[in-house]
Design an enzyme around this catalytic site. Structure first.
Site, short mmCIF file in Angstrom:
data_model
loop_
_atom_site.label_atom_id
_atom_site.label_comp_id
_atom_site.label_asym_id
_atom_site.label_seq_id
_atom_site.Cartn_x
_atom_site.Cartn_y
_atom_site.Cartn_z
N ASP A 21 24.73 22.91 45.57
CA ASP A 21 25.48 21.26 45.64
C ASP A 21 25.51 20.74 43.88
O ASP A 21 24.73 21.13 43.17
CB ASP A 21 24.59 20.54 46.60
CG ASP A 21 25.62 19.30 46.99
OD1 ASP A 21 26.95 19.39 46.91
OD2 ASP A 21 24.77 18.55 47.43
N HIS A 38 33.93 24.44 41.04
CA HIS A 38 33.39 25.75 41.83
C HIS A 38 33.63 26.92 41.09
O HIS A 38 32.55 27.78 41.15
CB HIS A 38 34.41 25.72 42.98
CG HIS A 38 34.34 24.67 44.01
ND1 HIS A 38 32.96 24.11 44.35
CD2 HIS A 38 35.38 23.77 44.37
CE1 HIS A 38 33.32 23.05 45.36
NE2 HIS A 38 34.60 22.78 45.33
N LEU A 132 17.59 44.04 46.37
CA LEU A 132 17.47 42.56 47.05
C LEU A 132 18.86 42.37 47.98
O LEU A 132 19.78 43.20 47.89
CB LEU A 132 18.06 41.68 45.79
CG LEU A 132 18.20 40.06 45.76
CD1 LEU A 132 17.15 39.29 46.36
CD2 LEU A 132 18.98 39.64 44.71
C1 IPE Z 1 26.13 21.50 51.76
O1 IPE Z 1 26.88 20.95 50.64
C2 IPE Z 1 27.21 22.72 51.99
C3 IPE Z 1 27.02 23.78 51.03
C4 IPE Z 1 26.55 23.81 49.81
C5 IPE Z 1 28.06 24.86 51.16
P1 IPE Z 1 27.84 19.62 51.04
O2 IPE Z 1 27.99 18.99 49.75
O3 IPE Z 1 28.82 20.02 51.93
O4 IPE Z 1 26.69 18.75 51.90
P2 IPE Z 1 26.91 17.20 52.18
O5 IPE Z 1 28.16 16.74 52.68
O6 IPE Z 1 26.73 16.28 50.83
O7 IPE Z 1 25.82 16.85 52.92
C1 IPE Z 2 28.93 22.30 46.60
O1 IPE Z 2 29.15 21.75 45.72
C2 IPE Z 2 29.93 23.56 47.00
C3 IPE Z 2 30.33 23.54 48.08
C4 IPE Z 2 29.87 22.74 49.11
C5 IPE Z 2 31.31 24.50 48.67
P1 IPE Z 2 30.00 20.04 45.97
O2 IPE Z 2 31.67 20.87 46.20
O3 IPE Z 2 29.53 19.83 47.26
O4 IPE Z 2 29.89 19.17 44.89
P2 IPE Z 2 29.84 17.60 45.05
O5 IPE Z 2 28.41 17.59 45.90
O6 IPE Z 2 30.90 17.06 45.69
O7 IPE Z 2 29.20 17.28 43.60
MG MG Z 3 28.12 18.45 48.15
#
Ligand code: IPE
Ligand code: IPE
Ligand code: MG
Length: 244
Positions: A21, A38, A132
């Site tokens: 995240d 990303h 792995l």
């Molecule tokens: C969880 O992250 C999903 C992934 C890392 C793929 P999100 O960024 O989508 O989760 P929330 O919305 O903060 O709970």
């Molecule tokens: C996690 O990073 C990646 C995915 C959920 C695909 P985010 O895109 O959720 O990044 P933040 O949480 O908005 O910073």
């Molecule tokens: Mg996120």
């Protein structure tokens, strides 16, 4: 001392799961679009995978796209899917070379056809690898997984393969996407959020949780080792007691 050397080799978690995240915030901090975060997150995937291998972890699950992530803007979702296809193209040979078997959990049938096909090729070409197992959670949601398991159990009851009276927790476990995979002992979430976001709810009933403020694109091999060392300092009780 090197962090890798501080890991007790006798007590390495077999399975580590990561909620990757913070890509969006990482990009925003640099005045860039979320997709830039990303793209840089792919490097952290390499770091985590390499560290897991070096630490002797057997299964690494990465949460890459949740069933709720479809709610994001169309261009971000499309960009993520494209990035996935590109990453498989560039990384496949490295996976094979390093003995990494690729598996996917989630509703793959809901992914774009091109993504499904690429994934299948990579799954087939790495099926023999055994250093792995890299499990990517894609279009994954724990609620969906449990609903799918319940549906399949109901179907098997109707066709006589399963009796309702025989359904136990281990039966449910066998109907999950992760049926043949041990439950994760350790879960890491980056970016300072303290929630599970619909990830492996059944499987993480007794997982140790490690939260770090590091944003995913900045995640290093040392961050992975720190999480494992933190795990090794926990006392896992499983509802019992270690004192007599
Ligand atoms: C969880 O992250 C999903 C992934 C890392 C793929 P999100 O960024 O989508 O989760 P929330 O919305 O903060 O709970
Ligand atoms: C996690 O990073 C990646 C995915 C959920 C695909 P985010 O895109 O959720 O990044 P933040 O949480 O908005 O910073
Ligand atoms: Mg996120």
């Amino acid at each position: 001392m090197d962090l890798l050397e501080q890991i007790d080799r006798q007590r390495v978690p077999q399975h580590v799961a990561i909620i990757m995240d913070g890509n969006g915030r990482w990009a925003q901090q640099r005045g860039n679009k979320r997709l830039y975060g990303h793209e840089n997150g792919v490097n952290a995937v390499r770091q985590a995978t390499e560290a897991a291998g070096k630490a002797g972890v057997k299964y690494l699950t990465l949460y890459a796209f949740s069933t709720e992530n479809w709610n994001r803007p169309k261009d971000e979702v499309e960009g993520l899917m494209l990035l996935l296809v590109e990453s498989i193209n560039t990384e496949l040979q490295t996976l094979i070379k390093n003995g990494i078997q690729l598996r996917i959990i989630g509703q793959t049938q809901g992914l774009p056809l091109q993504v499904q096909q690429k994934l299948q090729v990579a799954i087939d070409k790495t099926a023999h690898c055994e250093t792995l197992t890299l499990i990517v959670a894609l279009n994954y949601g724990a609620h969906q997984e449990l609903a799918d398991a319940a549906r399949q159990m109901a179907i098997d009851c109707l066709n006589g393969k399963l009796s309702p009276n025989d359904i136990s927790p281990s039966t449910v476990q066998q109907y999950l996407y992760t049926a043949s995979i041990p439950n994760p002992e350790l879960m890491i979430r980056t970016s300072g959020e303290h929630r599970l976001s619909n990830f492996l709810l059944w499987q993480m009933a007794y997982s140790e949780l490690h939260f770090t403020p590091v944003l995913w694109p900045d995640f290093t091999q040392d961050d992975f080792y720190k999480a494992v060392i933190d795990f090794q300092h926990r006392e896992r009780r499983f509802g019992g007691t270690t004192s007599v």
